[in-house]
Design a protein around this motif. Structure first.
Motif, PDB file in Angstrom:
ATOM      1  N   ASP A 147       0.843  -1.202   0.000  1.00 41.80           N
ATOM      2  CA  ASP A 147       0.000   0.000   0.000  1.00 41.80           C
ATOM      3  C   ASP A 147       0.874   1.246   0.000  1.00 41.80           C
ATOM      4  O   ASP A 147       1.995   1.251   0.530  1.00 41.80           O
ATOM      5  CB  ASP A 147      -0.899   0.036   1.239  1.00 41.80           C
ATOM      6  CG  ASP A 147      -2.139  -0.832   1.096  1.00 41.80           C
ATOM      7  OD1 ASP A 147      -2.376  -1.346  -0.010  1.00 41.80           O
ATOM      8  OD2 ASP A 147      -2.872  -0.987   2.095  1.00 41.80           O
ATOM      9  N   THR A 148       0.348   2.319  -0.573  1.00 41.15           N
ATOM     10  CA  THR A 148       1.057   3.603  -0.553  1.00 41.15           C
ATOM     11  C   THR A 148       0.958   4.231   0.827  1.00 41.15           C
ATOM     12  O   THR A 148      -0.108   4.229   1.447  1.00 41.15           O
ATOM     13  CB  THR A 148       0.471   4.560  -1.604  1.00 41.15           C
ATOM     14  OG1 THR A 148       0.608   3.976  -2.901  1.00 41.15           O
ATOM     15  CG2 THR A 148       1.187   5.905  -1.587  1.00 41.15           C
ATOM     16  N   VAL A 149       2.083   4.763   1.293  1.00 43.62           N
ATOM     17  CA  VAL A 149       2.129   5.482   2.564  1.00 43.62           C
ATOM     18  C   VAL A 149       2.071   6.979   2.264  1.00 43.62           C
ATOM     19  O   VAL A 149       2.773   7.461   1.373  1.00 43.62           O
ATOM     20  CB  VAL A 149       3.431   5.159   3.337  1.00 43.62           C
ATOM     21  CG1 VAL A 149       3.497   5.950   4.635  1.00 43.62           C
ATOM     22  CG2 VAL A 149       3.530   3.659   3.597  1.00 43.62           C
ATOM     23  N   TYR A 150       1.237   7.703   3.005  1.00 43.95           N
ATOM     24  CA  TYR A 150       1.046   9.137   2.777  1.00 43.95           C
ATOM     25  C   TYR A 150       1.570   9.940   3.968  1.00 43.95           C
ATOM     26  O   TYR A 150       1.522   9.482   5.110  1.00 43.95           O
ATOM     27  CB  TYR A 150      -0.435   9.446   2.559  1.00 43.95           C
ATOM     28  CG  TYR A 150      -1.004   8.797   1.314  1.00 43.95           C
ATOM     29  CD1 TYR A 150      -1.109   9.510   0.120  1.00 43.95           C
ATOM     30  CD2 TYR A 150      -1.439   7.477   1.326  1.00 43.95           C
ATOM     31  CE1 TYR A 150      -1.621   8.923  -1.030  1.00 43.95           C
ATOM     32  CE2 TYR A 150      -1.955   6.871   0.179  1.00 43.95           C
ATOM     33  CZ  TYR A 150      -2.037   7.597  -0.985  1.00 43.95           C
ATOM     34  OH  TYR A 150      -2.541   7.009  -2.120  1.00 43.95           O
ATOM     35  N   ALA A 151       2.047  11.148   3.685  1.00 41.99           N
ATOM     36  CA  ALA A 151       2.590  12.009   4.742  1.00 41.99           C
ATOM     37  C   ALA A 151       1.481  12.411   5.712  1.00 41.99           C
ATOM     38  O   ALA A 151       0.405  12.845   5.297  1.00 41.99           O
ATOM     39  CB  ALA A 151       3.231  13.252   4.138  1.00 41.99           C
ATOM     40  N   THR A 152       1.772  12.288   6.987  1.00 43.68           N
ATOM     41  CA  THR A 152       0.781  12.630   8.007  1.00 43.68           C
ATOM     42  C   THR A 152       0.745  14.122   8.297  1.00 43.68           C
ATOM     43  O   THR A 152      -0.231  14.627   8.860  1.00 43.68           O
ATOM     44  CB  THR A 152       1.079  11.883   9.318  1.00 43.68           C
ATOM     45  OG1 THR A 152       2.399  12.218   9.754  1.00 43.68           O
ATOM     46  CG2 THR A 152       0.982  10.374   9.106  1.00 43.68           C
ATOM     47  N   ARG A 153       1.813  14.830   7.899  1.00 39.41           N
ATOM     48  CA  ARG A 153       1.865  16.282   8.097  1.00 39.41           C
ATOM     49  C   ARG A 153       2.943  16.861   7.198  1.00 39.41           C
ATOM     50  O   ARG A 153       3.917  16.175   6.841  1.00 39.41           O
ATOM     51  CB  ARG A 153       2.166  16.610   9.566  1.00 39.41           C
ATOM     52  CG  ARG A 153       2.067  18.097   9.897  1.00 39.41           C
ATOM     53  CD  ARG A 153       2.237  18.357  11.375  1.00 39.41           C
ATOM     54  NE  ARG A 153       2.293  19.790  11.639  1.00 39.41           N
ATOM     55  CZ  ARG A 153       2.565  20.326  12.819  1.00 39.41           C
ATOM     56  NH1 ARG A 153       2.822  19.546  13.857  1.00 39.41           N
ATOM     57  NH2 ARG A 153       2.596  21.643  12.971  1.00 39.41           N
ATOM     58  N   SER A 154       2.785  18.123   6.829  1.00 43.58           N
ATOM     59  CA  SER A 154       3.772  18.785   5.981  1.00 43.58           C
ATOM     60  C   SER A 154       5.085  18.970   6.731  1.00 43.58           C
ATOM     61  O   SER A 154       5.113  19.106   7.952  1.00 43.58           O
ATOM     62  CB  SER A 154       3.243  20.154   5.529  1.00 43.58           C
ATOM     63  OG  SER A 154       2.068  20.019   4.774  1.00 43.58           O
ATOM     64  N   GLY A 155       6.187  18.983   5.995  1.00 44.81           N
ATOM     65  CA  GLY A 155       7.479  19.204   6.613  1.00 44.81           C
ATOM     66  C   GLY A 155       8.605  19.025   5.619  1.00 44.81           C
ATOM     67  O   GLY A 155       8.379  18.957   4.403  1.00 44.81           O
ATOM     68  N   ILE A 156       9.808  18.967   6.126  1.00 43.34           N
ATOM     69  CA  ILE A 156      10.985  18.814   5.271  1.00 43.34           C
ATOM     70  C   ILE A 156      11.687  17.503   5.623  1.00 43.34           C
ATOM     71  O   ILE A 156      11.761  17.114   6.783  1.00 43.34           O
ATOM     72  CB  ILE A 156      11.951  20.015   5.428  1.00 43.34           C
ATOM     73  CG1 ILE A 156      13.040  19.965   4.349  1.00 43.34           C
ATOM     74  CG2 ILE A 156      12.545  20.086   6.822  1.00 43.34           C
ATOM     75  CD1 ILE A 156      13.758  21.280   4.162  1.00 43.34           C
ATOM     76  N   GLN A 196       0.629  13.677   0.864  1.00 43.77           N
ATOM     77  CA  GLN A 196       1.461  13.357  -0.296  1.00 43.77           C
ATOM     78  C   GLN A 196       1.996  11.933  -0.171  1.00 43.77           C
ATOM     79  O   GLN A 196       2.427  11.512   0.900  1.00 43.77           O
ATOM     80  CB  GLN A 196       2.635  14.332  -0.372  1.00 43.77           C
ATOM     81  CG  GLN A 196       3.652  14.021  -1.460  1.00 43.77           C
ATOM     82  CD  GLN A 196       4.819  14.998  -1.446  1.00 43.77           C
ATOM     83  OE1 GLN A 196       4.680  16.152  -1.033  1.00 43.77           O
ATOM     84  NE2 GLN A 196       5.983  14.537  -1.884  1.00 43.77           N
ATOM     85  N   PRO A 197       2.012  11.149  -1.264  1.00 41.36           N
ATOM     86  CA  PRO A 197       2.621   9.812  -1.207  1.00 41.36           C
ATOM     87  C   PRO A 197       4.109   9.912  -0.892  1.00 41.36           C
ATOM     88  O   PRO A 197       4.832  10.679  -1.533  1.00 41.36           O
ATOM     89  CB  PRO A 197       2.390   9.258  -2.618  1.00 41.36           C
ATOM     90  CG  PRO A 197       1.234  10.040  -3.156  1.00 41.36           C
ATOM     91  CD  PRO A 197       1.377  11.413  -2.570  1.00 41.36           C
ATOM     92  N   VAL A 198       4.572   9.142   0.102  1.00 40.21           N
ATOM     93  CA  VAL A 198       5.984   9.209   0.487  1.00 40.21           C
ATOM     94  C   VAL A 198       6.683   7.851   0.449  1.00 40.21           C
ATOM     95  O   VAL A 198       7.901   7.781   0.602  1.00 40.21           O
ATOM     96  CB  VAL A 198       6.150   9.825   1.896  1.00 40.21           C
ATOM     97  CG1 VAL A 198       5.734  11.285   1.898  1.00 40.21           C
ATOM     98  CG2 VAL A 198       5.377   9.025   2.944  1.00 40.21           C
ATOM     99  N   GLY A 199       5.927   6.768   0.259  1.00 40.79           N
ATOM    100  CA  GLY A 199       6.584   5.470   0.240  1.00 40.79           C
ATOM    101  C   GLY A 199       5.620   4.316   0.073  1.00 40.79           C
ATOM    102  O   GLY A 199       4.426   4.513  -0.185  1.00 40.79           O
ATOM    103  N   ILE A 200       6.163   3.112   0.205  1.00 40.29           N
ATOM    104  CA  ILE A 200       5.393   1.871   0.079  1.00 40.29           C
ATOM    105  C   ILE A 200       5.504   1.085   1.388  1.00 40.29           C
ATOM    106  O   ILE A 200       6.600   0.903   1.920  1.00 40.29           O
ATOM    107  CB  ILE A 200       5.915   1.005  -1.082  1.00 40.29           C
ATOM    108  CG1 ILE A 200       5.714   1.733  -2.425  1.00 40.29           C
ATOM    109  CG2 ILE A 200       5.216  -0.347  -1.105  1.00 40.29           C
ATOM    110  CD1 ILE A 200       4.267   1.933  -2.808  1.00 40.29           C
ATOM    111  N   ALA A 201       4.368   0.625   1.886  1.00 42.55           N
ATOM    112  CA  ALA A 201       4.338  -0.119   3.141  1.00 42.55           C
ATOM    113  C   ALA A 201       5.042  -1.465   3.005  1.00 42.55           C
ATOM    114  O   ALA A 201       4.997  -2.102   1.952  1.00 42.55           O
ATOM    115  CB  ALA A 201       2.891  -0.329   3.591  1.00 42.55           C
ATOM    116  N   GLY A 202       5.681  -1.898   4.078  1.00 45.52           N
ATOM    117  CA  GLY A 202       6.346  -3.186   4.107  1.00 45.52           C
ATOM    118  C   GLY A 202       5.398  -4.305   4.523  1.00 45.52           C
ATOM    119  O   GLY A 202       4.179  -4.101   4.593  1.00 45.52           O
TER     120      GLY A 202
END
Length: 276
Positions: A147-156, A196-202
């Motif tokens: 599954d796609t992992v999404y950012a829980t909050r904005s940041g750098i 925003q999509p940030v990765g793929i779940a393991g």
């Protein structure tokens, strides 16, 4: 012979899994890449002597000096001491001391009720449970492998030791460490947006630890043990903003208000205009 080979294969596989798990553990993600912060004695254009710390990361570090002042090291050059040319006073930095670098700065306007997004697609159901593999409070979210992992909050995005590690620093100097991902989409220095999509779940989904450098953990002249505090955020759901109960299912909601939470007025205006 065949049994021996099979045993070696199994052992190698288990070893690889162990290394993978260790590489994405919370403690590993806090480690500083080599030479990410360095100090230099230099002279400015007027001949004054400076002690400069260069932070090659995209997130702040805290330079803690025992029996001395401590300093926030922002990305880039940080002048922490200057001895004016021909000055007669002693250089205080010649005194022996011990010092330590910590990721982050003390939180700015921290509010425990700031809403976060669940790390799943808008409208998807999820729940969390405590990740028992970690020694500190970490939330393991219910997701399917891949599954796609999404950012829980904005940041750098901060620099980390390995490419699949993901550490994001938020506007109030809180952090989110995304663990157990199979793939990381974003790069150090990149600004990410809530949802925003940030990765793929393991294989076990994704685990996230929310934490900050706690000023209360620095007592007197020394850091009092473990210097971070961890928390469970409020999350935005279809039922409103809630402090989620462990193992209870919720419908994730990512709306414009949540996405624009950490934006300036100018950024909010630009974002809304882009949606038309």
């Amino acid at each position: 012979m065949k049994n021996t080979i099979n045993s070696l294969i199994v052992a190698a596989a288990l070893s690889a899994l162990s290394v993978c798990a260790d590489a994405q553990s919370f403690q590993r993600i806090l480690e500083r890449p080599v030479n990410i912060v360095r100090s230099e004695w230099e002279y400015d254009n007027d001949g004054n002597q400076e002690l400069n710390y260069y932070n090659e990361d995209y997130c702040n570090y805290y330079l803690y000096r025992v029996n001395d002042d401590s300093y926030n090291l922002r990305p880039g050059k940080n002048t922490v001491f200057k001895r004016m040319k021909d000055a007669q006073y002693n250089n205080l930095f010649n005194r022996a001391t011990t010092y330590t670098f910590f990721r982050g700065s003390f939180p700015k306007d921290f509010n425990i009720n700031t809403p976060y997004a669940f790390p799943v697609k808008n409208g998807m159901q999820t729940a969390w449970k405590t990740d028992r593999r970690e020694s500190v409070r970490t939330l393991q979210f219910r997701m399917l492998p891949g599954d796609t992992v999404y950012a829980t909050r904005s940041g750098i995005v901060c620099r980390t030791m390995l490419p699949r590690q993901l550490l994001i620093c938020h506007a109030d100097y809180t952090f989110a460490a995304y663990l157990a991902m199979n793939e990381n989409f974003v790069s150090p220095g990149e600004e990410v947006r809530t949802g925003q999509p940030v990765g793929i779940a393991g294989p076990t989904g994704v685990s996230i630890s929310f934490f900050f450098l706690d000023k209360n953990k620095f007592s007197g002249l020394e850091a009092a043990g473990y210097v971070y505090s961890h928390f469970t955020p409020v999350f935005r759901t279809a039922e409103g903003d809630v402090k989620p109960v462990e193992r209870k299912m919720y419908n994730a909601l990512v709306d414009d208000e949540l996405i624009m939470l950490d934006m300036s007025k100018r950024e909010q205006k630009k974002y809304l205009k882009s949606k038309k």
